[in-house]
Design an enzyme around this catalytic site. Structure first.
Site, PDB file in Angstrom:
ATOM      1  CE1 TYR B 124      -3.872   2.366   1.050  1.00 32.33           C
ATOM      2  CE2 TYR B 124      -2.184   3.585   2.049  1.00 32.33           C
ATOM      3  CZ  TYR B 124      -3.244   3.574   1.662  1.00 32.33           C
ATOM      4  OH  TYR B 124      -4.013   4.597   1.710  1.00 32.33           O
ATOM      5  CD  GLU B 212      -5.986   4.353  -0.901  1.00 32.64           C
ATOM      6  OE1 GLU B 212      -7.109   4.306  -1.806  1.00 32.64           O
ATOM      7  OE2 GLU B 212      -6.306   4.092   0.316  1.00 32.64           O
TER       8      GLU B 212
END
Lengths: 301, 403
Positions: B124, B212
């Protein structure tokens, strides 16, 4: 006393020749505020006239300060130029820059706030209604009104009010005034995610101010500024505090008018903040109509 | 402002971030050509393009499960695409009404690498504003492909945060800190440092609110690839990015919200039946709250701004009345500077122009309020005056309850 500004504070207005800045400069002059200078680059030497007041206009904030002794600026310039206007106040070593402008890019504010670290100037806002220290005249005339709040709803007294929202501040102030309780100073810290002065900064000032006896703290969803203030209040605040959090019905992830009013996680919901207020002995107003009454439940003037 | 995944990836690619090769299609006639341009040796991904998360776990109202489908063959990809386009996808973030899929993104499936423990090699990576410090922060985790909120809750030690000083920007040592935190070595370490650096450059130059990448993955061939990307932009900065404004997809936005923005109104639809019209964002939010407090359900957030001109109030009434669920309206105006009588005249004119027949409660406070109340009373309109916010909220809840 009051906090941040008082009846004799000398104020300059950046953007005084614009519609927005000019309108509110006139209202501040009518209120009795010491508006001593305007700043519009390229219009230095002109004069802003209103009801017999003659306010000189300067090209730069530094000139305005040097020639008039102005200590505080009210910033009404459009969003693309507002961070520059803030930094010009910093460069001129003003005490306080109050940025009313709504819609300043976050990146501009991130850079401006970084550039202000270690400097003398305090920033209030942006995207805020400003600061009012009510006067002692009829309808609080003679006070220091910087920004866009209606002056007449105030009354000089002992309650400090701090909020992110304009109209919600007016609501709280009006409830207090209608019940016969005045305010020491009312501070709108603004609805943006990056601002100069936090709830906690203002609460600390109220805590030290001998005139302020009680405090209303108004917050909303998004961020953790209200939580930091509440935790500090629990440990250090000597004065009774009532609080309200707007946005109990706001859906997560949506921006509710204010750029900063968006629920990002479980901790910045209204319910979470209200719970922390309660843990920190802050009397929570059940509805926005209950703000003054909530304070009067814990403060006996 | 939000954009679609395919748009986000095209932008990231311009900044040098590796993404799977892909082609977007908005019409079934484009499917064959889109797939023809891709290498399907590892299969294809067919991805619904909507401005909401949770697509993979969502399902269509026509019964199809999953808004993101792996398709081993070209035929399977076409079949999945035909079942998705034009249909409604419901995810955890769309609400029960779901969102109509109006664009698809075909990509080459990646050969997902495995970690020594057999888990997928997913990470991530995000950059956003840290509100507590007013600085950008890079957030990275070894746990990709799952919700970061869950990782933060269950295993916070697996999240690394690196704050960036906006005076100097992201420094090379900080990019290395992120790459080390993700456990990369050798060639992958080099790729990760470059990726973080490019991603920050993109975030900063394009005035992003958030970037993101989840998951960021390592392929069997040893490449770091952004498998999914979510990008949103700071609305206040759009004036200096016409290229980003051009990516706005109005089909993803509520038509009432678009209409409202033309009049400088800030409107957000909710699912209740009591509409509100308020000046100021904080007061508007708390008006919704007080309706709920007294047992009603707010139908919207609507901030008409500080001025509340007749044109704005009329536009606001029209938008409110466009919502068939609305059974009553609460107007709450604190006319601080504005003359309440002018606002009252605006309300009367707007109510007449829109032929308003629903219950209307008006709470007016502030400058010249007596004249404003007199104007409302003399209008002949069937409206109820509220004295305080609480009084007004109770009155509209009672009226809608009775209706």
């Amino acid at each position: 006393m009051s906090i941040l500004v008082h009846e004799k504070t000398r104020v300059l207005v950046q953007g005084i020749t614009g519609d927005f800045g000019g309108r509110h400069a006139r209202l501040s002059l009518d209120y009795g505020t010491q508006v001593v200078a305007g700043v519009t680059p390229g219009k230095g030497g002109q004069v802003f006239e209103h009801n017999g007041h003659k306010v000189p206009i300067f090209d730069t904030v530094a000139d305005a300060r040097r020639q008039t002794g102005a200590e505080v600026s009210a910033i009404f310039v459009p969003p693309p130029f507002a961070a520059d206007a803030i930094l010009e106040c910093v460069d001129a070593d003003l005490d306080l820059a109050i940025a009313i402008t709504e819609g300043i890019p976050v990146r501009d504010m991130v850079r401006a706030k970084r550039a202000m670290e270690g400097r003398r100037t305090r920033l209030i806002g942006p995207n805020c209604p400003g600061v009012v220290t009510p006067g002692r005249g009829d309808k609080s005339h003679g006070g220091c009104r910087i920004g866009i709040a209606p002056g007449y709803i105030h009354r000089r007294g002992k309650v400090g009010v701090v909020s992110r929202s304009g109209t919600l501040t007016y609501e709280a102030v009006w409830q207090l005034t209608s019940k016969g309780h005045g305010q020491s100073t009312c501070v709108g810290i603004g609805g943006d995610p990056v601002n100069g002065t936090s709830h906690l900064d203002v609460i600390r000032l109220f805590n030290e101010d001998p005139e302020t006896e009680a405090i209303i703290l108004i917050g909303e969803i998004g961020g953790s500024a209200e939580v930091e203030a509440a935790r500090w209040i629990k440990e250090h605040c000597k004065k009774p505090v009532a609080g309200f959090i707007a946005g109990a019905t706001a859906p997560a992830g949506r921006r509710m008018g204010h750029a900063g009013a968006v629920i990002g996680g479980a901790d910045d919901t209204a319910a979470a903040k209200i719970r922390i207020f309660q843990e920190c002995s802050i009397e929570v107003a059940k509805t926005p109509s209950d703000m003054a009454d909530a304070l009067l439940r814990v403060w006996k003037p | 402002m939000n954009i679609h995944e395919y748009q986000a990836k095209a932008l990231l690619e311009q900044f040098g971030v590796a993404v799977p090769r892909g082609v977007a299609a908005k019409d079934a006639s484009e499917f064959e050509a889109a797939l023809a341009g891709l290498d399907g040796s590892a299969g294809y991904m067919v991805k619904s393009q909507i401005h909401a998360g949770g697509r993979g776990k969502g399902s269509f109202t026509n019964g199809l499960k999953g808004g993101v489908k792996f398709s081993a063959t070209r035929e399977k990809a076409l079949e999945n695409a035909r079942a998705m386009l034009g249909n409604t996808l419901v995810t955890a973030q769309t609400g029960p009404e779901g969102r109509k899929v109006q664009a698809l993104y075909f990509t080459e499936a990646a050969n997902l690498g495995k970690r020594p423990d057999g888990r997928d090699d997913e990470y991530y990576l995000a950059i956003l504003l840290d509100r507590a410090t007013s600085r950008p922060v890079v957030v990275a985790s070894t746990e990709g492909g799952v919700e970061i909120e869950k990782v933060a809750h269950d295993t916070p030690e697996r999240i690394a945060k690196v704050q960036v000083d906006p005076a100097v920007g992201l420094q090379p040592y900080q990019a290395r800190q992120v790459a080390f935190a993700l456990g990369f070595k050798g060639e992958l370490f080099r790729q990760a440092v470059a990726l973080v650096t490019k991603l920050y450059q993109f975030y900063w130059e394009k005035d992003c609110a958030m970037v993101e990448i989840n998951p960021l993955l390592v392929t069997k061939e040893g490449r770091l690839v952004a498998l999914d990307a979510k990008v949103s932009f700071d609305d206040n900065a759009l004036f200096r990015h016409p290229d980003i404004v051009a990516l706005r997809d109005l089909a993803e936005e509520d038509p009432k919200e678009i209409e409202a923005s033309k009049f400088g109104l800030s409107y957000i639809a909710l699912d209740g039946n009591i509409a509100c019209l308020v000046n100021g964002a904080g007061l508007a939010m708390s008006t919704m709250d007080i309706i709920q407090h007294f047992g009603g359900r707010p139908a919207n957030f609507l901030d008409v701004g500080g001025g509340a001109s007749k044109e704005q109030v009329t536009a606001a009434f029209k938008i409110i009345l466009g919502d068939p669920n609305v059974k009553g309206i609460l107007v709450n105006i604190f006319g601080g500077i504005m003359d309440c009588d002018i606002i009252a005249q605006g309300i009367v004119a707007a109510a007449r122009e829109t032929g308003l027949s629903l219950p209307l409660v008006v709470r007016l406070e502030g400058n010249n309020v007596a004249a404003g109340k007199a104007t409302l009373a003399a209008s002949g309109l069937k409206l109820v005056a509220g004295d305080s916010m609480a009084d007004a909220a109770q009155k509209i809840v009672a009226l809608v309850g009775k209706a």
